[in-house]
Design a protein around this motif. Structure first.
Motif, PDB file in Angstrom:
ATOM      1  N   UNK A 170      -7.020  14.788  10.724  1.00 22.23           N
ATOM      2  CA  UNK A 170      -7.670  15.372   9.557  1.00 22.23           C
ATOM      3  C   UNK A 170      -7.995  14.251   8.573  1.00 22.23           C
ATOM      4  N   UNK A 171      -9.007  14.461   7.727  1.00 20.90           N
ATOM      5  CA  UNK A 171      -9.268  13.459   6.686  1.00 20.90           C
ATOM      6  C   UNK A 171      -8.101  13.384   5.714  1.00 20.90           C
ATOM      7  N   UNK A 172      -8.030  12.287   4.996  1.00 19.81           N
ATOM      8  CA  UNK A 172      -6.919  12.067   4.071  1.00 19.81           C
ATOM      9  C   UNK A 172      -7.471  11.712   2.694  1.00 19.81           C
ATOM     10  N   UNK A 173      -6.858  12.267   1.683  1.00 24.55           N
ATOM     11  CA  UNK A 173      -7.230  11.984   0.290  1.00 24.55           C
ATOM     12  C   UNK A 173      -6.190  11.050  -0.310  1.00 24.55           C
ATOM     13  N   UNK A 174      -6.639   9.855  -0.660  1.00 24.54           N
ATOM     14  CA  UNK A 174      -5.755   8.829  -1.206  1.00 24.54           C
ATOM     15  C   UNK A 174      -5.984   8.737  -2.712  1.00 24.54           C
ATOM     16  N   UNK A 175      -4.947   9.003  -3.481  1.00 26.03           N
ATOM     17  CA  UNK A 175      -5.021   8.908  -4.938  1.00 26.03           C
ATOM     18  C   UNK A 175      -4.361   7.603  -5.370  1.00 26.03           C
ATOM     19  N   UNK A 176      -5.035   6.864  -6.239  1.00 25.17           N
ATOM     20  CA  UNK A 176      -4.493   5.590  -6.687  1.00 25.17           C
ATOM     21  C   UNK A 176      -4.673   5.441  -8.203  1.00 25.17           C
ATOM     22  N   UNK A 177      -3.770   4.675  -8.793  1.00 25.37           N
ATOM     23  CA  UNK A 177      -3.803   4.427 -10.228  1.00 25.37           C
ATOM     24  C   UNK A 177      -3.008   3.168 -10.522  1.00 25.37           C
ATOM     25  N   UNK A 178      -3.474   2.406 -11.503  1.00 22.39           N
ATOM     26  CA  UNK A 178      -2.795   1.190 -11.928  1.00 22.39           C
ATOM     27  C   UNK A 178      -2.552   0.232 -10.757  1.00 22.39           C
ATOM     28  N   UNK A 179      -3.532   0.179  -9.848  1.00 19.11           N
ATOM     29  CA  UNK A 179      -3.471  -0.778  -8.755  1.00 19.11           C
ATOM     30  C   UNK A 179      -2.535  -0.440  -7.618  1.00 19.11           C
ATOM     31  N   UNK A 180      -2.089   0.843  -7.524  1.00 23.21           N
ATOM     32  CA  UNK A 180      -1.192   1.236  -6.439  1.00 23.21           C
ATOM     33  C   UNK A 180      -1.545   2.627  -5.912  1.00 23.21           C
ATOM     34  N   UNK A 181      -1.199   2.830  -4.625  1.00 23.29           N
ATOM     35  CA  UNK A 181      -1.383   4.150  -4.018  1.00 23.29           C
ATOM     36  C   UNK A 181      -0.325   5.090  -4.578  1.00 23.29           C
ATOM     37  N   UNK A 182      -0.769   6.193  -5.174  1.00 20.07           N
ATOM     38  CA  UNK A 182       0.166   7.136  -5.783  1.00 20.07           C
ATOM     39  C   UNK A 182       0.503   8.303  -4.862  1.00 20.07           C
ATOM     40  N   UNK A 183      -0.461   8.761  -4.095  1.00 18.09           N
ATOM     41  CA  UNK A 183      -0.215   9.902  -3.208  1.00 18.09           C
ATOM     42  C   UNK A 183      -1.281   9.923  -2.113  1.00 18.09           C
ATOM     43  N   UNK A 184      -0.913  10.456  -0.945  1.00 17.80           N
ATOM     44  CA  UNK A 184      -1.853  10.624   0.168  1.00 17.80           C
ATOM     45  C   UNK A 184      -1.626  12.002   0.772  1.00 17.80           C
ATOM     46  N   UNK A 185      -2.701  12.753   0.902  1.00 21.18           N
ATOM     47  CA  UNK A 185      -2.602  14.117   1.434  1.00 21.18           C
ATOM     48  C   UNK A 185      -3.722  14.352   2.440  1.00 21.18           C
ATOM     49  N   UNK A 186      -3.355  14.875   3.593  1.00 20.10           N
ATOM     50  CA  UNK A 186      -4.368  15.308   4.554  1.00 20.10           C
ATOM     51  C   UNK A 186      -4.909  16.665   4.114  1.00 20.10           C
ATOM     52  N   UNK A 187      -6.185  16.894   4.416  1.00 18.95           N
ATOM     53  CA  UNK A 187      -6.801  18.138   3.953  1.00 18.95           C
ATOM     54  C   UNK A 187      -7.834  18.637   4.958  1.00 18.95           C
ATOM     55  N   UNK A 188      -8.152  19.916   4.826  1.00 18.90           N
ATOM     56  CA  UNK A 188      -9.150  20.549   5.689  1.00 18.90           C
ATOM     57  C   UNK A 188     -10.537  20.168   5.175  1.00 18.90           C
TER      58      UNK A 188
END
Length: 227
Positions: free
Chosen positions: A164-182
């Motif tokens: 599945x595709x993945x949504x990568x959230x980042x802030x202040x130069x770092x990966x904060x969260x990664x979630x797979x989604x439909x």
């Protein structure tokens, strides 16, 4: 254990052999593509903790004018990328005779990008690396090999069987969260601690070139098998 054994019994035997082999792994070569798929499915159901990998064969015929589909080539690249990494535990590779006899690029070609929660993230550096790997930038991610940037969010669709595709959230130069989604509903499916992004497939045609022989046209295909 002989090839004529029922799928269930053969799967249980392969689990025992793979467990004994540990990280060294076991390769099972099936007589057909259909049986390879059944064995891999059975092993995953019987022993979820075992890393059972299925290498698919091309979904086109030798000397066909069509290239193997992006889905199949993407899965083969994803399997190659996983095999290039040390196994964390017992590993079983299931493949048909056809799948093993067909072209695979060198292991170095499967070197991709790995993202983990908390890793440093530079938007320009990541974008350049994804472009070098062959990912296509778009406004919306719909197919394997596509990527989209929206503010502080990176949507990426890695190639691979059932991925599945993945949504990568980042802030202040770092990966904060990664979630797979439909990709259809855009709803989150599950969190991801690690994301492996192998190179997406490029068009590959079994026919390499044509040359005149005086009696017609010869179209050699060194990597094709007719099994």
């Amino acid at each position: 254990m002989i090839a004529s054994e029922p799928d269930g019994r053969l799967s249980a035997w392969l689990i025992e052999r793979a467990t004994e082999a540990g990280a060294a792994g076991v390769v099972y070569v099936s007589r057909s593509e259909a049986r390879a798929g059944r064995i891999a499915l059975a092993v995953r159901a019987l022993e979820p903790g075992l890393e059972a990998l299925l290498l698919p064969a091309w979904d086109c015929l030798p000397y066909d004018r069509a290239s193997p589909s992006r889905a199949v080539m993407g899965t083969r690249m994803a399997m190659l990328a996983r095999l290039s990494r040390p196994a964390a535990g017992p590993r079983l590779l299931v493949a048909s005779v056809e799948a093993l006899g067909q072209y695979l690029p060198p292991v170095e070609a499967s070197a991709g990008l790995t993202l983990r929660s908390g890793d440093p993230f530079d938007e320009d550096t990541i974008s350049r690396r994804l472009a070098q790997l062959g990912y296509l930038f778009d406004d919306r991610v719909d197919e394997p090999g596509e990527v989209a940037l929206h503010g502080a969010v990176l949507d990426v669709f890695p190639p691979g069987d059932g991925s599945l595709p993945c949504r990568v959230e980042y802030a202040e130069g770092r990966v904060r969260a990664m979630r797979r989604y439909d990709p259809l509903t855009q709803r989150s499916a599950e969190d991801a601690a690690e994301l492996l992004l192998p190179p997406p497939p490029r068009p590959f045609y079994p026919m390499t070139r044509r040359r005149s022989t005086g009696r017609g046209w010869s179209m050699p295909c060194r990597s094709c098998t007719s099994g």
